[in-house]
Scaffold this active site. Sequence first.
Site, short mmCIF file in Angstrom:
data_model
loop_
_atom_site.label_atom_id
_atom_site.label_comp_id
_atom_site.label_asym_id
_atom_site.label_seq_id
_atom_site.Cartn_x
_atom_site.Cartn_y
_atom_site.Cartn_z
N LYS A 1 -9.91 -3.59 -5.03
CA LYS A 1 -10.91 -2.57 -5.36
C LYS A 1 -10.26 -1.22 -5.64
CE LYS A 1 -11.81 -2.55 -0.45
NZ LYS A 1 -12.43 -3.45 0.47
N LYS A 49 -3.15 -9.61 -6.60
CA LYS A 49 -4.51 -9.78 -6.10
C LYS A 49 -5.49 -8.79 -6.76
CE LYS A 49 -7.01 -8.87 -1.96
NZ LYS A 49 -7.06 -7.96 -0.84
N LYS A 74 0.83 -1.21 0.00
CA LYS A 74 0.00 0.00 0.00
C LYS A 74 0.86 1.25 0.00
CE LYS A 74 -4.43 -1.56 1.49
NZ LYS A 74 -5.17 -1.99 2.64
#
Length: 334
Positions: free
Chosen positions: A201, A198, A115
Amino acid sequence: MLINPKPILFSAVQPSGNLTIGNYIGTMRHWSSMQDKYECLYCIADLHALTTINKKKIKNSILDTLALYLACGVDPNKSIIFVQSQVHQHSQLNWVLSCFSQFNELSRMTQFKIKKTQNCIKNSNVGLFNYPILMASDILLYQTNFVPVGKDQKQHLELTCNIANRFNLSYGNIFTIPKPIISRNGSKIMSLLDPSKKMSKSDPNKNNVIFLLEEVSSIFFKIKHCITDSENPPKIYYNTHKKSGISNLLEILSTITNKEIKILEKELNGVLYSEFKNIVSDNLSKFLLNLQKSYVNYRNDEFFLNTIISNGAIQARLKSEETLKKVYSAIGID
Ligand code: TRP
């Protein structure tokens, strides 16, 4: 005294943006049946979402997420459904547990590393770093026995156990040590155009992702263009290393049709990739249309949704306060 015969299960998703079929397959699809076996707490993790979401949209996202929980079969009469920010015990335990967490162990979290690079250095906030401690607080406040997790959250659960064990070692058995429930197939759905990562969203390329509330017409387009492989002659079988794209589609098809991958492999013997993609799109659209119908029904009734949220908060506060009291008393600040 009443003895609770069912083990406690805790699960949560962030209300950030739109939930994906990855969220559904990895986590939410199990929620309905779990209610019979466990005493379930289903949380909408809005405080976690503050690390990434457009903060002005959060209220709507909470209601959207709740309506989706209900559409997935979560029943407010069987489970406690609540919004994390309304149960202040989460933030309180978060602080205490941050004093039992080590800088180094948080730096090692794979999700944080990913992230941090996604958000680029200038947008990276401390919440992203502390994220797993809040997650530990969520879980430990309810003396949780089981947490259904996708593979990507497993490391966070391990950290939760380490923090709980460290606390228990000094203060006695204050926290129950939780165990993961990881489903065999489909616990990690991959990106459509890059099946080595992965499905997320927050992916800037929306062609990588299928959202639960997506227009059915775009599903055909996205699946049609998703990456497969160039094996000649083309063959459909499960092998995440050699055939990550095809395996990902098999996982998706297997979970929505409730058929074992082995059986699908047999049925799809000799089928062309283009045909296979049509089969996946067909099944996925039918499935999503049903889910979306039920979602719209719930989403239109905001009064009902808000009643669930207030009742859930009352129940969650009562339960979590018991643990928080024990913690405060153990460290001598009661
Ligand atoms: N981090 C989880 C996710 O993004 C959401 C979450 C918050 C969670 N607290 C949790 C999941 C506790 C399991 C247990 O998917």
